[in-house]
Design an enzyme around this catalytic site. Structure first.
Site, PDB file in Angstrom:
ATOM      1  N   SER A   1       0.763  -1.104  -0.041  1.00 48.96           N
ATOM      2  CA  SER A   1      -0.103  -0.044   0.071  1.00 48.96           C
ATOM      3  C   SER A   1       0.772   1.220  -0.011  1.00 48.96           C
ATOM      4  CB  SER A   1      -0.976   0.176   1.317  1.00 48.96           C
ATOM      5  OG  SER A   1      -1.946  -0.993   1.104  1.00 48.96           O
ATOM      6  N   HIS A  43      -1.076   5.524   8.385  1.00 53.84           N
ATOM      7  CA  HIS A  43      -0.855   4.362   7.677  1.00 53.84           C
ATOM      8  C   HIS A  43      -0.521   4.770   6.164  1.00 53.84           C
ATOM      9  CE1 HIS A  43      -2.152  -0.026   7.043  1.00 53.84           C
ATOM     10  NE2 HIS A  43      -1.192   0.104   8.041  1.00 53.84           N
ATOM     11  N   SER A  53      -1.477   4.479   3.041  1.00 54.46           N
ATOM     12  CA  SER A  53      -2.308   5.039   1.984  1.00 54.46           C
ATOM     13  C   SER A  53      -2.611   6.424   2.358  1.00 54.46           C
ATOM     14  CB  SER A  53      -3.688   4.214   1.834  1.00 54.46           C
ATOM     15  OG  SER A  53      -3.507   2.768   1.788  1.00 54.46           O
ATOM     16  N   GLU A  72     -10.382   7.109   2.337  1.00 52.06           N
ATOM     17  CA  GLU A  72      -9.874   5.484   2.151  1.00 52.06           C
ATOM     18  C   GLU A  72     -10.841   4.737   2.994  1.00 52.06           C
ATOM     19  OE1 GLU A  72      -6.009   2.560   2.758  1.00 52.06           O
ATOM     20  OE2 GLU A  72      -6.354   3.968   4.204  1.00 52.06           O
ATOM     21  N   ASP A  91      -8.545  -4.341   3.306  1.00 54.43           N
ATOM     22  CA  ASP A  91      -7.549  -5.106   3.256  1.00 54.43           C
ATOM     23  C   ASP A  91      -7.145  -5.798   4.382  1.00 54.43           C
ATOM     24  OD1 ASP A  91      -4.686  -5.393   1.974  1.00 54.43           O
ATOM     25  OD2 ASP A  91      -4.285  -4.244   4.054  1.00 54.43           O
ATOM     26  N   HIS A 120      -6.666  -9.915   4.776  1.00 54.75           N
ATOM     27  CA  HIS A 120      -5.521 -10.578   5.433  1.00 54.75           C
ATOM     28  C   HIS A 120      -5.808 -11.503   6.376  1.00 54.75           C
ATOM     29  CE1 HIS A 120      -2.532  -8.404   3.565  1.00 54.75           C
ATOM     30  NE2 HIS A 120      -2.877  -7.097   3.921  1.00 54.75           N
ATOM     31  N   ASP A 167      -6.026  -0.015  -4.335  1.00 57.48           N
ATOM     32  CA  ASP A 167      -4.442  -0.016  -4.466  1.00 57.48           C
ATOM     33  C   ASP A 167      -3.900  -1.433  -5.071  1.00 57.48           C
ATOM     34  OD1 ASP A 167      -5.053  -1.069  -2.057  1.00 57.48           O
ATOM     35  OD2 ASP A 167      -3.763  -0.169  -0.872  1.00 57.48           O
ATOM     36  N   HIS A 168      -4.464  -2.318  -4.543  1.00 56.52           N
ATOM     37  CA  HIS A 168      -3.889  -3.768  -5.156  1.00 56.52           C
ATOM     38  C   HIS A 168      -5.060  -4.799  -4.814  1.00 56.52           C
ATOM     39  CE1 HIS A 168      -3.879  -4.598  -1.145  1.00 56.52           C
ATOM     40  NE2 HIS A 168      -2.830  -3.532  -0.704  1.00 56.52           N
ATOM     41  N   HIS A 176      -1.696  -9.982  -0.808  1.00 51.16           N
ATOM     42  CA  HIS A 176      -2.094  -9.035  -1.698  1.00 51.16           C
ATOM     43  C   HIS A 176      -1.930  -9.998  -3.053  1.00 51.16           C
ATOM     44  CE1 HIS A 176      -0.755  -5.373   0.572  1.00 51.16           C
ATOM     45  NE2 HIS A 176      -1.933  -5.947   1.231  1.00 51.16           N
TER      46      HIS A 176
END
Ligand SMILES: *[C@@H]1O[C@H](CO)[C@@H](O)[C@H](O)[C@H]1NC(C)=O
Ligand SMILES: *[C@@H]1O[C@H](CO)[C@@H](O)[C@H](O)[C@H]1NC(C)=O
Ligand SMILES: [Zn+2]
Length: 553
Positions: free
Chosen positions: A141, A204, A206, A364, A369, A373, A410-411, A487
């Protein structure tokens, strides 16, 4: 012996295959071996598709209104100049996450679900971006934030610096030629306002992409910098930069979590958690002092009620830190103290809209995310739905004529949306199909992560028999055991609405996102929609006209 072996093998295989077929499907399925014909009968215990879906007219009408909607968008928001730009970024919001979240949204409303729409899925333009970073096939990120906010691909783990800076290389990042500004700074330089909203710690990776220049995303407080054997007086941490450096110190709105990064270890915050700073600085006080010294109005808020009152009489500057670390997942949050992303977005837009010249806002949905995870798929989808609500509110507050709204990620992640389930099947439940041993598997599972279950006697375990099956903290199953799910390296979607939205179609590099927004807004160092030079077609037609006039003479 050798020939006896080779004779028995096909027999064994065929009897195994027969057993498998019996276990798996009950009867021999038709179709080819790639596409066994699974029972596609709709089930009475599920919402059924609308009767109209059985007619051609239904789909013809659906297409017609979609085309008309698209044409309306093109007429209304195709050209002009974007006074306001809002970039919404769903962290880890892969394309399968969109499909699963919209299905869950529809099912929560009592429908089959697959046909539902997230708020931004009706935006007129849609493209894909390539998310790789300079030194990474699969992005993190930090390098992606540098791409979609500063317009430059860089190394994994680094923010606001080019790939000339290796991760953790404090000295290399001091060379100003490696530092890159974000589109938030481009907006400020044009006299517009800027702000950031996130559900993660505001330090963080982002959100930090909007203001920080740092060789390691984990340098959120000075103690993190020291922990990496670096000097925070030489390479200041992300929280320090946000409060004391340009452009963070000029942002009108700063909403997120992460109080601990701003407070010293001997200060306990409003909800009972200690700060993490070892330099003794109270950066929340420093932010207030800075605004006071400028004779501007300002407010620091840490809970929902304070946010709601600030919204009634908006100060010039707002700092909102709603948790010591990340904000809580929506489904687990104390809704009395914690505002929703939609509320944060609304207050941010109302505050920034006071600048006649316009603004840039970054929002955001950061915890999609985190849930992925941990293989916590319901939380990941619910956070996506919350993110969608925030965007829905923004589309109500901002006109398509002068405001560009871009929604991206982002991913990707490695969640997959497995077959084969009939229409309306619970997206959070098991597939209608079974594995070759007759065991159920989830419609949504992961390639890797902490949800691994060891096989027993060479077979997968029946996860539906587990205690706590389907609860919020129940992990979906995975193939590869890892402490944290990874990711994905696949492309992410970009949706756009407003001036020059069509620039966001096709396949492009993630670093092209802020350049496109800047083009539409006429800010930043690149091409601008407002200058004639940026319109070769127009310039060429003027030249042609001129040449014709000369010939006529
Ligand atoms: C501060 O702002 C107030 C109101 O905006 C104004 O009346 C006052 O003169 C200002 N003070 C200084 C020192 O600029
Ligand atoms: C903020 O204020 C506006 C205008 O009064 C109101 O419509 C809106 O609901 C408020 N939003 C929040 C989150 O308090
Ligand atoms: Zn992640």
């Amino acid at each position: 012996m050798g020939s006896a072996h080779s004779q028995s093998t096909p027999n064994m295989l065929s009897s195994l295959a027969a057993v498998t077929l019996l276990l798996c499907c009950g009867q021999l399925a038709a179709g080819d071996r790639y596409h066994p014909e699974v029972k596609a009968k709709l089930r009475a215990d599920r919402p059924t598709p609308a009767q109209a879906e059985r007619t051609a007219a239904f789909w013809y009408n659906e297409a017609r209104s979609a085309i008309e909607g698209q044409l309306g968008h093109r007429l209304g928001g195709g050209g002009g100049k974007a006074r306001n730009v809002v970039l919404f970024m769903g962290d880890g919001m892969s394309v399968p996450t969109l499909a699963a979240a919209r299905t869950l949204l529809g099912q929560r409303n009592g429908r089959t679900g697959e046909e539902a729409q997230l708020s931004f899925e009706s935006f007129p333009s849609l493209g894909l971006t390539k998310t790789y970073c300079v030194n990474a096939q699969t992005a993190d990120s930090a390098c992606t934030a540098t791409a979609y906010l500063c317009g430059v691909k860089t190394n994994s783990g680094t923010i606001g610096v080019t790939a000339a800076v290796p991760r953790r290389d404090c000295a290399a990042s001091l060379d100003k030629s490696t530092n890159v500004e974000s589109i938030a700074a481009w907006a400020l330089a044009d006299g517009r306002d800027a702000g950031i909203v996130t559900t993660t710690r505001i330090t963080h990776a982002s959100p930090a992409g909007a203001f920080a220049k740092v060789a390691n995303r984990h340098w959120e407080s000075d103690s993190d910098v020291r922990g990496d054997s670096q000097d925070p007086n030489v390479c200041p941490d992300i929280a320090y930069q946000m409060i004391n450096s340009y452009p963070g110190n000029e942002f009108k709105v700063l909403f997120g979590g992460g109080r601990r990064e701003f407070l010293p270890t001997d200060v306990v915050d409003e909800e009972g958690t200690r700060g993490r700073r070892t330099d003794g600085r109270n950066l929340i006080n420093e932010w207030q002092n800075d605004k006071r010294s400028r004779n501007v109005s300002y407010q620091y808020v840490w809970n929902r009620n304070q946010l709601i009152s600030a919204n009634v009489s908006l100060p010039d500057y707002m700092l909102g830190l709603f948790e010591s670390s990340h904000m809580q997942y929506n489904m687990e949050a104390d809704l009395v103290t914690e505002p929703t992303l939609e509320e944060l977005t609304e207050v941010a837009i109302r505050s920034l809209s006071r600048n006649e010249k316009g603004f840039f806002l970054f929002v955001e949905g950061g915890r999609i995310d985190h849930a992925h995870h941990d293989n916590l798929v319901e939380l990941a989808l619910d956070e996506t739905i919350e993110f969608s609500k925030a965007i829905g509110r923004a589309t109500e507050l901002l006109s398509e004529e002068d405001s560009l709204i871009v929604v991206t990620s982002d991913h990707a992640h490695v969640m997959s949306f497995n077959g084969y389930t009939t229409r309306g099947g619970d997206v959070l439940g098991v597939s209608d199909s079974r594995d070759r041993h007759g065991r159920p598997y989830m419609t949504l599972s992961y390639t890797n992560g902490p949800g691994f279950r060891p096989h027993v006697n060479g077979m997968r375990v029946d996860v539906t028999a587990e205690q706590g099956f389907g609860e919020l903290d129940w992990r979906s199953h995975v193939d590869v055991p890892l402490a944290s799910e990874t990711h994905g390296a696949d492309d992410v979607a970009v949706f756009a609405r407003g001036p020059h939205h069509a620039l966001f179609t096709g396949m492009f590099e993630q670093s092209g996102v802020p350049h496109r927004m800047a083009y539409a807004a006429c800010i930043g160092p690149g091409l601008h929609a407002c200058s004639a030079a940026a319109r070769p077609a127009l310039a060429a037609s003027f030249a042609l006209l001129f040449a014709m006039l000369l010939l006529l003479r």
